[in-house]
Design an enzyme around this catalytic site. Structure first.
Site, PDB file in Angstrom:
ATOM      1  N   HIS A  82      36.202  31.746  36.668  1.00 11.76           N
ATOM      2  CA  HIS A  82      37.782  32.538  36.870  1.00 11.76           C
ATOM      3  C   HIS A  82      38.888  31.193  36.993  1.00 11.76           C
ATOM      4  CE1 HIS A  82      40.810  34.913  38.710  1.00 11.76           C
ATOM      5  NE2 HIS A  82      41.117  34.177  39.596  1.00 11.76           N
ATOM      6  N   ASP A 161      41.795  44.864  48.132  1.00  7.80           N
ATOM      7  CA  ASP A 161      42.488  43.610  47.737  1.00  7.80           C
ATOM      8  C   ASP A 161      43.584  44.199  46.884  1.00  7.80           C
ATOM      9  OD1 ASP A 161      42.951  40.826  46.887  1.00  7.80           O
ATOM     10  OD2 ASP A 161      42.584  41.819  44.950  1.00  7.80           O
ATOM     11  N   ARG A 168      51.004  41.710  50.459  1.00 17.43           N
ATOM     12  CA  ARG A 168      51.512  40.337  50.483  1.00 17.43           C
ATOM     13  C   ARG A 168      52.714  39.907  49.655  1.00 17.43           C
ATOM     14  NH1 ARG A 168      46.242  37.767  48.330  1.00 17.43           N
ATOM     15  NH2 ARG A 168      47.435  35.992  48.602  1.00 17.43           N
ATOM     16  N   SER A 183      40.894  37.018  48.158  1.00 19.50           N
ATOM     17  CA  SER A 183      41.225  37.825  47.104  1.00 19.50           C
ATOM     18  C   SER A 183      40.593  37.663  45.793  1.00 19.50           C
ATOM     19  CB  SER A 183      42.809  37.692  46.941  1.00 19.50           C
ATOM     20  OG  SER A 183      43.406  38.326  45.882  1.00 19.50           O
ATOM     21  N   LYS A 187      36.933  39.648  44.150  1.00 19.19           N
ATOM     22  CA  LYS A 187      36.954  40.424  42.826  1.00 19.19           C
ATOM     23  C   LYS A 187      35.692  39.927  42.032  1.00 19.19           C
ATOM     24  CE  LYS A 187      41.225  39.865  42.789  1.00 19.19           C
ATOM     25  NZ  LYS A 187      42.530  39.638  42.563  1.00 19.19           N
TER      26      LYS A 187
HETATM   27  N1  URA Z   1      45.044  35.545  42.343  1.00 21.50           N
HETATM   28  C1  URA Z   1      44.488  36.759  43.032  1.00 21.50           C
HETATM   29  O1  URA Z   1      43.832  37.394  42.340  1.00 21.50           O
HETATM   30  N2  URA Z   1      44.778  36.955  44.380  1.00 21.50           N
HETATM   31  C2  URA Z   1      45.626  35.915  44.937  1.00 21.50           C
HETATM   32  O2  URA Z   1      45.664  36.334  46.296  1.00 21.50           O
HETATM   33  C3  URA Z   1      46.277  35.045  44.323  1.00 21.50           C
HETATM   34  C4  URA Z   1      46.094  34.868  43.099  1.00 21.50           C
END
Ligand code: URA
Ligand code: CA
Length: 444
Positions: A82, A161, A168, A183, A187
Site C-alpha cells: 500500500h 472508516d 475527518r 484508517s 482496509k
Molecule cells: N489514506 C487513508 O486511507 N486514510 C487516511 O486517513 C489517510 C490516507
C-alpha cells in the site's frame, strides 16, 4: 456505556478500553450516535493521541464494521502493498505483475484518484475492456488462476472508516497519526492480506512532509500489524518530485509497460525493485533484499513480468494488445511541449503542483464522481539535478481540451525550476521501519 463519558475520558487524556472503542464504532455505524459526538471524539483523539493498543482496537473495530475478504483458500502467503499516495506513483501497476511472476500471490483492492494523487483503478480503466469491479468469487478465481487480481474497493470493506474519513475531512482531523494509521490498516486487513508492505511517501508531494513524521506514521502502522498478527513493514520513499516521468492514467499504463519490459525510468524501476524485494522477503520467497532484487531484475529482463501483466489484463477482460500497440490506449487530441527558458540545473520539480495541474488537464477529479480524461496528463523529461540546455524540452502536456492546456501551461512551467547551482538528486529510498524500528537506507 455512554458516548459522552468516552469523549470526556479521551478529552482528559486517559486511555480508552477496547470495549469503549468498539462500542463507539458499532453504535456510530448503526446511527445510534450522531456525527457531532463522533466529531468531538475525533478532535479529542487528534489533540490527545492514542497509544498502540487503542490504535489497534480502533483498527479492528473498523475491520469488523463490514465484510472481510477470506483468502485462506488461496495457497501461499498473500502480501499486499500500500502506498500512502503520491504523484506519478505507478508502482502498483509494475509491482503486482512483477511480484506475481516471482510466485507470490498478489490480491489487491485499489482506489480511485482524488485531488492531486492518482488511483490505480482509474489507470487500469484506461485499458479498453478492463474490468475493475470483480465480485469476491471472480477475484478469488483470478487470483487462483493467475496469482494476481486487482479490484476496486467495494463499499462493504471497513465502512466505518469511510464514515469516519468523511467526518475527518470536514472537522480538521485528517492529519492525526493514529487516525491515518488505523484508517489505512483497517482496509488492508479487511482485504485479506497476510502480510503488508507499506510505501510511506515523504516530501512535498506527500501527506507526510518530513521524515520524522513519516517514521512516526510508519511505526504506528507496523505496530498495528504486530498487535493484530499481520506482519507489516514500511519503506520510506522520497516524494519531493514525481516518482516516474508519467503523470496521468493511460500515460502511466504506458510507463508501467516500459518498466515491465526492462526499460522505463530508473527511479520508478528502483522503487519497485526495493518494494518488490520486501514483498518477496515477507512472502517467504527470498531471505534478503539483494537476492530479491536479483530475482525481480531477471523477471524484467527475460519477459516474464511483461507476460504476467498480459495474462492479468486478459483475465480481467482488457485488451492485452495494448502491450504491443500502445496506440490502442486513449490518446489526447492536443499536446504541447514545454521547453526550458534557460540553461542550468533542475533545482526542483514540485510534485504537488505537477499532480494538481495534471488533474486540471483532466487526469484527475476535483471532487468525488467527476469524470476524467484518461488520455490527459504530463510527461516529465527531466529530474532534479539534471543539466538542461536553453530550449530543451522539459515536459509534454496532454489533454483533450486546448483550453485546459492554455490554462495550465504557465503553472507547470513554474513548477520546474532551473538555476545555476549544481544540485544533488534527492535519495529515493530513505529507510525502512520494521518491528525493530527505523533504519536509514543501507543498500546501494
Ligand atoms: N489514506 C487513508 O486511507 N486514510 C487516511 O486517513 C489517510 C490516507
Ligand atoms: Ca497512487
Amino acid at each position: 456505556m455512554r458516548a459522552l463519558d468516552i469523549i470526556t475520558k479521551k478529552r482528559d487524556g486517559y486511555t480508552l478500553t477496547d470495549q469503549e472503542i468498539n462500542y463507539l464504532i458499532r453504535a456510530y455505524q448503526q446511527e445510534e450516535i450522531p456525527d457531532y459526538q463522533i466529531s468531538a471524539w475525533l478532535m479529542a483523539i487528534f489533540l490527545r493521541g492514542m497509544n498502540s493498543e487503542e490504535t489497534a482496537a480502533l483498527t479492528l473495530a473498523m475491520v469488523q464494521s463490514g465484510n472481510t475478504v477470506d483468502l485462506t483458500g488461496v495457497s501461499g502467503i498473500k502480501v499486499d502493498k500500500h502506498s500512502t499516495g503520491g504523484v506519478a506513483d505507478t508502482t502498483t501497476l509494475v509491482l503486482a505483475p512483477l511480484v506475481a511472476a516471482a510466485g507470490v500471490p498478489v490480491a489487491k483492492m485499489s482506489g480511485r484518484g482524488l485531488g492531486f494523487t492518482g488511483g490505480t483503478i482509474d489507470k487500469l480503466e484506461s485499458i479498453p475492456g478492463f474490468c475493475a469491479t470483480l465480485t469476491q468469487k471472480q477475484f478469488i478465481t483470478c487470483l487462483r488462476q493467475h496469482n494476481i487480481a486487482i479490484t476496486g474497493q467495494s463499499g462493504d470493506i471497513a465502512p466505518a472508516d469511510g464514515k469516519l474519513y468523511a467526518l475527518r475531512d470536514v472537522t480538521a482531523t485528517i492529519e492525526s497519526i493514529p487516525l491515518i494509521a488505523s484508517s489505512i490498516m483497517s482496509k488492508k486487513i479487511a482485504a485479506g492480506a497476510d502480510k503488508i508492505v507499506l510505501d510511506v511517501k515523504v516530501g512535498r508531494g506527500a501527506f507526510m512532509k518530513d521524515l520524522n513524521q513519516a517514521i512516526l506514521l510508519a511505526e504506528a502502522m507496523v505496530k498495528i500489524g504486530e498487535l493484530v498478527g499481520r506482519e507489516t513493514m514500511a519503506v520510506l520513499t522520497n516524494m519531493d518530485q514525481p516518482l516516474g516521468q508519467a503523470v496521468g492514467n493511460s500515460l502511466e499504463i504506458q510507463e508501467a509497460i516500459d518498466v515491465l519490459s526492462g526499460n522505463g525510468p530508473a527511479s520508478l524501476r528502483d522503487a519497485c525493485l526495493v518494494l518488490g524485494s520486501y514483498m518477496l522477503v515477507l512472502g517467504g520467497k527470498v531471505t534478503d533484499v539483494p537476492t530479491g532484487k536479483a530475482v525481480l531484475n531477471e523477471l524484467l529482463q527475460n519477459g516474464q513480468a511483461l507476460l504476467k501483466f498480459t495474462d492479468f489484463i486478459t483475465a480481467q477482460g482488457g485488451d492485452a494488445q495494448i502491450v504491443q500497440q500502445p496506440s490502442r490506449l486513449p490518446q489526447a487530441k492536443c499536446n504541447r511541449v514545454i521547453t526550458s527558458s534557460r540553461a542550468g540545473y533542475v533545482q526542483n520539480i514540485y510534485a504537488d503542483q505537477i499532480g494538481y495541474n495534471a488533474m486540471l488537464l483532466g487526469a484527475g477529479r476535483e471532487k468525488k464522481g467527476d469524470t476524467i480524461d484518461l488520455a490527459a496528463g504530463i510527461m516529465l523529461h527531466c529530474r532534479i539535478g539534471d543539466y538542461v540546455d536553453k530550449s530543451q524540452p522539459i515536459a509534454s502536456l496532454y489533454s483533450n481540451s486546448m483550453e485546459k492546456l492554455d490554462r495550465t501551461q504557465h503553472v507547470i512551467e513554474m513548477a520546474i525550476t532551473i538555476g545555476d547551482e549544481a544540485v544533488q538528486p534527492p535519495a529515493l529510498v530513505l529507510g525502512i521501519v520494521d518491528r525493530n524500528g527505523y533504519q536509514a537506507n543501507t543498500f546501494k
